[in-house]
Design a protein around this motif. Structure first.
Motif, PDB file in Angstrom:
ATOM      1  N   GLU A  23      25.942  27.818  49.201  1.00 50.02           N
ATOM      2  CA  GLU A  23      27.181  28.220  49.872  1.00 50.02           C
ATOM      3  C   GLU A  23      27.927  29.250  49.026  1.00 50.02           C
ATOM      4  O   GLU A  23      28.404  30.260  49.539  1.00 50.02           O
ATOM      5  CB  GLU A  23      28.087  27.009  50.115  1.00 50.02           C
ATOM      6  CG  GLU A  23      27.612  26.112  51.224  1.00 50.02           C
ATOM      7  CD  GLU A  23      28.425  24.836  51.355  1.00 50.02           C
ATOM      8  OE1 GLU A  23      29.129  24.441  50.384  1.00 50.02           O
ATOM      9  OE2 GLU A  23      28.352  24.220  52.429  1.00 50.02           O
ATOM     10  N   LYS A  24      28.022  28.995  47.732  1.00 47.84           N
ATOM     11  CA  LYS A  24      28.709  29.924  46.825  1.00 47.84           C
ATOM     12  C   LYS A  24      27.933  31.229  46.698  1.00 47.84           C
ATOM     13  O   LYS A  24      28.530  32.313  46.680  1.00 47.84           O
ATOM     14  CB  LYS A  24      28.894  29.262  45.455  1.00 47.84           C
ATOM     15  CG  LYS A  24      29.848  28.090  45.496  1.00 47.84           C
ATOM     16  CD  LYS A  24      29.898  27.354  44.185  1.00 47.84           C
ATOM     17  CE  LYS A  24      30.777  26.106  44.302  1.00 47.84           C
ATOM     18  NZ  LYS A  24      30.712  25.272  43.122  1.00 47.84           N
ATOM     19  N   LEU A  25      26.616  31.133  46.611  1.00 45.09           N
ATOM     20  CA  LEU A  25      25.775  32.336  46.508  1.00 45.09           C
ATOM     21  C   LEU A  25      25.946  33.219  47.744  1.00 45.09           C
ATOM     22  O   LEU A  25      26.114  34.437  47.629  1.00 45.09           O
ATOM     23  CB  LEU A  25      24.305  31.943  46.346  1.00 45.09           C
ATOM     24  CG  LEU A  25      23.297  33.091  46.487  1.00 45.09           C
ATOM     25  CD1 LEU A  25      23.472  34.123  45.379  1.00 45.09           C
ATOM     26  CD2 LEU A  25      21.878  32.535  46.516  1.00 45.09           C
ATOM     27  N   LEU A  26      25.911  32.636  48.925  1.00 45.50           N
ATOM     28  CA  LEU A  26      26.001  33.434  50.144  1.00 45.50           C
ATOM     29  C   LEU A  26      27.402  34.007  50.345  1.00 45.50           C
ATOM     30  O   LEU A  26      27.559  35.113  50.873  1.00 45.50           O
ATOM     31  CB  LEU A  26      25.538  32.615  51.343  1.00 45.50           C
ATOM     32  CG  LEU A  26      24.026  32.343  51.308  1.00 45.50           C
ATOM     33  CD1 LEU A  26      23.641  31.270  52.320  1.00 45.50           C
ATOM     34  CD2 LEU A  26      23.226  33.619  51.530  1.00 45.50           C
ATOM     35  N   SER A  27      28.421  33.310  49.871  1.00 42.86           N
ATOM     36  CA  SER A  27      29.770  33.873  49.871  1.00 42.86           C
ATOM     37  C   SER A  27      29.810  35.093  48.941  1.00 42.86           C
ATOM     38  O   SER A  27      30.378  36.139  49.282  1.00 42.86           O
ATOM     39  CB  SER A  27      30.779  32.822  49.420  1.00 42.86           C
ATOM     40  OG  SER A  27      32.065  33.375  49.311  1.00 42.86           O
ATOM     41  N   PHE A  28      29.183  34.966  47.775  1.00 48.09           N
ATOM     42  CA  PHE A  28      29.083  36.076  46.823  1.00 48.09           C
ATOM     43  C   PHE A  28      28.324  37.251  47.442  1.00 48.09           C
ATOM     44  O   PHE A  28      28.727  38.410  47.315  1.00 48.09           O
ATOM     45  CB  PHE A  28      28.390  35.592  45.540  1.00 48.09           C
ATOM     46  CG  PHE A  28      28.189  36.659  44.519  1.00 48.09           C
ATOM     47  CD1 PHE A  28      29.242  37.111  43.746  1.00 48.09           C
ATOM     48  CD2 PHE A  28      26.932  37.219  44.315  1.00 48.09           C
ATOM     49  CE1 PHE A  28      29.058  38.109  42.795  1.00 48.09           C
ATOM     50  CE2 PHE A  28      26.730  38.209  43.376  1.00 48.09           C
ATOM     51  CZ  PHE A  28      27.799  38.662  42.605  1.00 48.09           C
ATOM     52  N   ALA A  29      27.229  36.960  48.144  1.00 50.18           N
ATOM     53  CA  ALA A  29      26.433  38.009  48.793  1.00 50.18           C
ATOM     54  C   ALA A  29      27.266  38.737  49.846  1.00 50.18           C
ATOM     55  O   ALA A  29      27.170  39.970  49.971  1.00 50.18           O
ATOM     56  CB  ALA A  29      25.172  37.413  49.416  1.00 50.18           C
ATOM     57  N   CYS A  30      28.093  38.007  50.584  1.00 51.22           N
ATOM     58  CA  CYS A  30      28.981  38.649  51.570  1.00 51.22           C
ATOM     59  C   CYS A  30      29.941  39.608  50.876  1.00 51.22           C
ATOM     60  O   CYS A  30      30.166  40.726  51.356  1.00 51.22           O
ATOM     61  CB  CYS A  30      29.776  37.601  52.345  1.00 51.22           C
ATOM     62  SG  CYS A  30      28.833  36.718  53.601  1.00 51.22           S
ATOM     63  N   GLN A  31      30.485  39.176  49.752  1.00 50.12           N
ATOM     64  CA  GLN A  31      31.389  40.048  48.995  1.00 50.12           C
ATOM     65  C   GLN A  31      30.659  41.296  48.514  1.00 50.12           C
ATOM     66  O   GLN A  31      31.174  42.406  48.650  1.00 50.12           O
ATOM     67  CB  GLN A  31      31.977  39.302  47.800  1.00 50.12           C
ATOM     68  CG  GLN A  31      32.946  38.219  48.168  1.00 50.12           C
ATOM     69  CD  GLN A  31      33.370  37.392  46.958  1.00 50.12           C
ATOM     70  OE1 GLN A  31      32.784  37.468  45.883  1.00 50.12           O
ATOM     71  NE2 GLN A  31      34.398  36.585  47.145  1.00 50.12           N
ATOM     72  N   LYS A  32      29.474  41.114  47.951  1.00 51.87           N
ATOM     73  CA  LYS A  32      28.688  42.253  47.436  1.00 51.87           C
ATOM     74  C   LYS A  32      28.361  43.252  48.535  1.00 51.87           C
ATOM     75  O   LYS A  32      28.362  44.455  48.305  1.00 51.87           O
ATOM     76  CB  LYS A  32      27.377  41.774  46.799  1.00 51.87           C
ATOM     77  CG  LYS A  32      27.493  41.096  45.482  1.00 51.87           C
ATOM     78  CD  LYS A  32      27.778  42.053  44.352  1.00 51.87           C
ATOM     79  CE  LYS A  32      26.631  43.012  44.136  1.00 51.87           C
ATOM     80  NZ  LYS A  32      26.921  44.033  43.145  1.00 51.87           N
ATOM     81  N   GLU A  33      28.068  42.760  49.716  1.00 45.63           N
ATOM     82  CA  GLU A  33      27.698  43.629  50.842  1.00 45.63           C
ATOM     83  C   GLU A  33      28.911  44.035  51.681  1.00 45.63           C
ATOM     84  O   GLU A  33      28.754  44.689  52.702  1.00 45.63           O
ATOM     85  CB  GLU A  33      26.651  42.937  51.716  1.00 45.63           C
ATOM     86  CG  GLU A  33      25.307  42.782  51.037  1.00 45.63           C
ATOM     87  CD  GLU A  33      24.692  44.122  50.662  1.00 45.63           C
ATOM     88  OE1 GLU A  33      24.553  44.989  51.548  1.00 45.63           O
ATOM     89  OE2 GLU A  33      24.364  44.308  49.475  1.00 45.63           O
ATOM     90  N   GLN A  34      30.105  43.642  51.219  1.00 46.93           N
ATOM     91  CA  GLN A  34      31.366  43.972  51.886  1.00 46.93           C
ATOM     92  C   GLN A  34      31.366  43.537  53.359  1.00 46.93           C
ATOM     93  O   GLN A  34      31.792  44.268  54.244  1.00 46.93           O
ATOM     94  CB  GLN A  34      31.665  45.468  51.748  1.00 46.93           C
ATOM     95  CG  GLN A  34      31.801  45.865  50.304  1.00 46.93           C
ATOM     96  CD  GLN A  34      32.077  47.345  50.109  1.00 46.93           C
ATOM     97  OE1 GLN A  34      31.958  48.144  51.022  1.00 46.93           O
ATOM     98  NE2 GLN A  34      32.458  47.700  48.892  1.00 46.93           N
ATOM     99  N   ILE A  35      30.890  42.316  53.573  1.00 43.69           N
ATOM    100  CA  ILE A  35      30.849  41.728  54.907  1.00 43.69           C
ATOM    101  C   ILE A  35      32.117  40.915  55.101  1.00 43.69           C
ATOM    102  O   ILE A  35      32.456  40.071  54.271  1.00 43.69           O
ATOM    103  CB  ILE A  35      29.609  40.815  55.078  1.00 43.69           C
ATOM    104  CG1 ILE A  35      28.330  41.605  54.843  1.00 43.69           C
ATOM    105  CG2 ILE A  35      29.620  40.119  56.429  1.00 43.69           C
ATOM    106  CD1 ILE A  35      28.144  42.781  55.772  1.00 43.69           C
ATOM    107  N   GLN A  36      32.815  41.179  56.188  1.00 44.25           N
ATOM    108  CA  GLN A  36      34.039  40.445  56.495  1.00 44.25           C
ATOM    109  C   GLN A  36      33.996  39.953  57.932  1.00 44.25           C
ATOM    110  O   GLN A  36      33.426  40.605  58.799  1.00 44.25           O
ATOM    111  CB  GLN A  36      35.260  41.337  56.289  1.00 44.25           C
ATOM    112  CG  GLN A  36      35.460  41.736  54.846  1.00 44.25           C
ATOM    113  CD  GLN A  36      36.714  42.575  54.654  1.00 44.25           C
ATOM    114  OE1 GLN A  36      37.344  42.980  55.609  1.00 44.25           O
ATOM    115  NE2 GLN A  36      37.062  42.794  53.410  1.00 44.25           N
ATOM    116  N   ASN A  37      34.617  38.815  58.146  1.00 48.65           N
ATOM    117  CA  ASN A  37      34.779  38.258  59.478  1.00 48.65           C
ATOM    118  C   ASN A  37      33.425  38.052  60.167  1.00 48.65           C
ATOM    119  O   ASN A  37      33.206  38.506  61.287  1.00 48.65           O
ATOM    120  CB  ASN A  37      35.681  39.170  60.309  1.00 48.65           C
ATOM    121  CG  ASN A  37      36.511  38.384  61.293  1.00 48.65           C
ATOM    122  OD1 ASN A  37      36.744  37.197  61.105  1.00 48.65           O
ATOM    123  ND2 ASN A  37      36.938  39.033  62.343  1.00 48.65           N
TER     124      ASN A  37
END
Length: 160
Positions: A29-43
């Protein structure tokens, strides 16, 4: 355990096997949240579903026409451009737990590292990366995300 929604992103992680994966799911869960941040994925929303060999074999055969077990299958919803919502529905990632264990042994790294690799790999597929055109970019991003998060080849993950 049903995933976490962080920074307007929601990743549901579901274990449809008999194996206890609570510790791994918490880290993923933490890794995929981090991946979203790295890829600038929002919403955005997406799911990771852990399944058995039988389930993924049937999915691979029915949806891809390949009659064998595989490690991960991604179903990207954004391939359908007719869907227009305020939230990005990225899709679903199915991971075969048995195959992940076998590959962890084969590649000489931890089970967590293999689950993390397959999760990030599937996530990048949901974002549109593929093996045909962007394999080097995709594999580079996978390693960058895993390394920066702290899940490196040949090392034990220690939470920060």
């Amino acid at each position: 355990m049903d995933g976490g929604c962080i920074m307007q992103n929601c990743c549901g992680i579901f274990n449809e096997t008999e194996e206890n994966l609570d510790k791994e799911i918490e880290i993923l869960e933490k890794l995929l949240s981090f991946a979203c941040q790295k890829e600038q994925i929002q919403n955005a929303e997406f799911n990771v579903i852990f399944v058995s060999k039988d389930v993924i074999h049937q999915m691979n055969r029915d949806y891809r026409g390949v009659d064998r077990v595989t490690d991960v299958i991604s179903f990207a919803l954004e391939d359908n451009k007719t869907i227009d919502l305020n939230v990005r529905l990225l899709g679903d990632i199915y991971i075969c737990v048995d195959r992940a264990r076998e590959q962890a042994i084969e590649y000489k790294h931890s089970f967590l590292r293999e689950l993390a690799f397959l999760s990030v790999h599937g996530f990048l597929h949901l974002l549109g990366y593929d093996h045909m055109e962007e394999e080097k970019v995709m594999f580079g991003k996978q390693e960058e995300i895993l390394n920066e998060f702290g899940i490196k080849r040949g090392s034990v993950y220690e939470e920060k």
